[in-house]
Design a protein around this motif. Sequence first.
Motif, short mmCIF file in Angstrom:
data_model
loop_
_atom_site.label_atom_id
_atom_site.label_comp_id
_atom_site.label_asym_id
_atom_site.label_seq_id
_atom_site.Cartn_x
_atom_site.Cartn_y
_atom_site.Cartn_z
N LYS A 41 -86.44 -33.21 -20.34
CA LYS A 41 -86.44 -34.46 -19.59
C LYS A 41 -85.45 -34.46 -18.43
O LYS A 41 -85.40 -35.40 -17.65
N PHE A 42 -84.65 -33.41 -18.32
CA PHE A 42 -83.65 -33.34 -17.26
C PHE A 42 -84.32 -33.11 -15.91
O PHE A 42 -85.25 -32.30 -15.79
N SER A 43 -83.83 -33.77 -14.89
CA SER A 43 -84.27 -33.50 -13.53
C SER A 43 -83.68 -32.17 -13.08
O SER A 43 -82.71 -31.69 -13.69
N PRO A 44 -84.25 -31.53 -12.04
CA PRO A 44 -83.68 -30.25 -11.57
C PRO A 44 -82.20 -30.34 -11.23
O PRO A 44 -81.43 -29.43 -11.56
N VAL A 45 -81.78 -31.43 -10.60
CA VAL A 45 -80.38 -31.58 -10.23
C VAL A 45 -79.50 -31.71 -11.47
O VAL A 45 -78.45 -31.07 -11.58
N LEU A 46 -79.95 -32.53 -12.43
CA LEU A 46 -79.17 -32.70 -13.66
C LEU A 46 -79.11 -31.41 -14.45
O LEU A 46 -78.05 -31.03 -14.96
N LEU A 47 -80.25 -30.72 -14.58
CA LEU A 47 -80.28 -29.46 -15.32
C LEU A 47 -79.35 -28.43 -14.67
O LEU A 47 -78.59 -27.74 -15.36
N ARG A 48 -79.40 -28.35 -13.34
CA ARG A 48 -78.53 -27.42 -12.63
C ARG A 48 -77.05 -27.78 -12.84
O ARG A 48 -76.20 -26.92 -13.03
#
Length: 272
Positions: free
Chosen positions: A248-255
């Motif tokens: 469920k993480f967005s790319p920015v959050l995951l990064r």
Amino acid sequence: MELHHILLTLLAGVGAGGINAIVGSGTLITFPALVAFGVPPVTATMSNAVGLIPGNIASSFGYRTELAGQKKRMLQLIPASLLGALTGAYLLLHLPEDAFITIVPVLLVLALLLVIFQPMLQRLLRDRAMRSAEEAAPAPEAAGHTGTPPMSIGRHIAVFIAVYATAVYGGYFAAAQGIILIALLGMLLPETLQRINGAKNVLVLVVNTVAASIYVIVGFDRINWMAAGLIAAGSLIGGYLGARVGRKFSPVLLRSVIVILGLVALWNILQM
């Protein structure tokens, strides 16, 4: 093991399974815990590799949606993980215990830089190959992303080498191999971070399974089976929960999570 050591090892397994599903540095929870409880480093490495397999399976299953359309790629890269894991396991059984620990911080710093600058690097590589890729590429699919974009032979070779080298490291020490693999694949593959994370979970599963199998065959009596069992139970739960959350993480959050946990991993390794 005393009762509080048993409970803490189980909790460490849950944390490691969850972190491995989302990023890939769970060994830096379980390995120091086992060493702190009096388990020798090589025994801790071998027991940890065996124990984390259920978590790897759970996280790979949890990312099955992101793995859709990557079957061909996985069949091409799994042999690299197999060969690398065999090499790494051999090194663990024949080299001094701290041989790789000296270069782990350098690898982690480079991996984190690649993760941070992945969008820019990926864009540059995509632009460079755009003309040739468009000539050979089939028409884009109307809906969904169920296929893998075409790549040049040189890019295929680079990806294979990157997966093999990471698997060598993973078969030897395992700690933070997921972060390193995400960084390299993120730079080399024209894919989203979540799809790369799904591929990472499968490749890490292969590495840990091969390495653990070798440890069982040649070092059965050196494995702490109670510790391995506790980590296995915990990582199974953590891997399932981690996959549900991480997807469920967005790319920015995951990064951002990858970078933060990578810095924590770097700090822990420097303290070893």
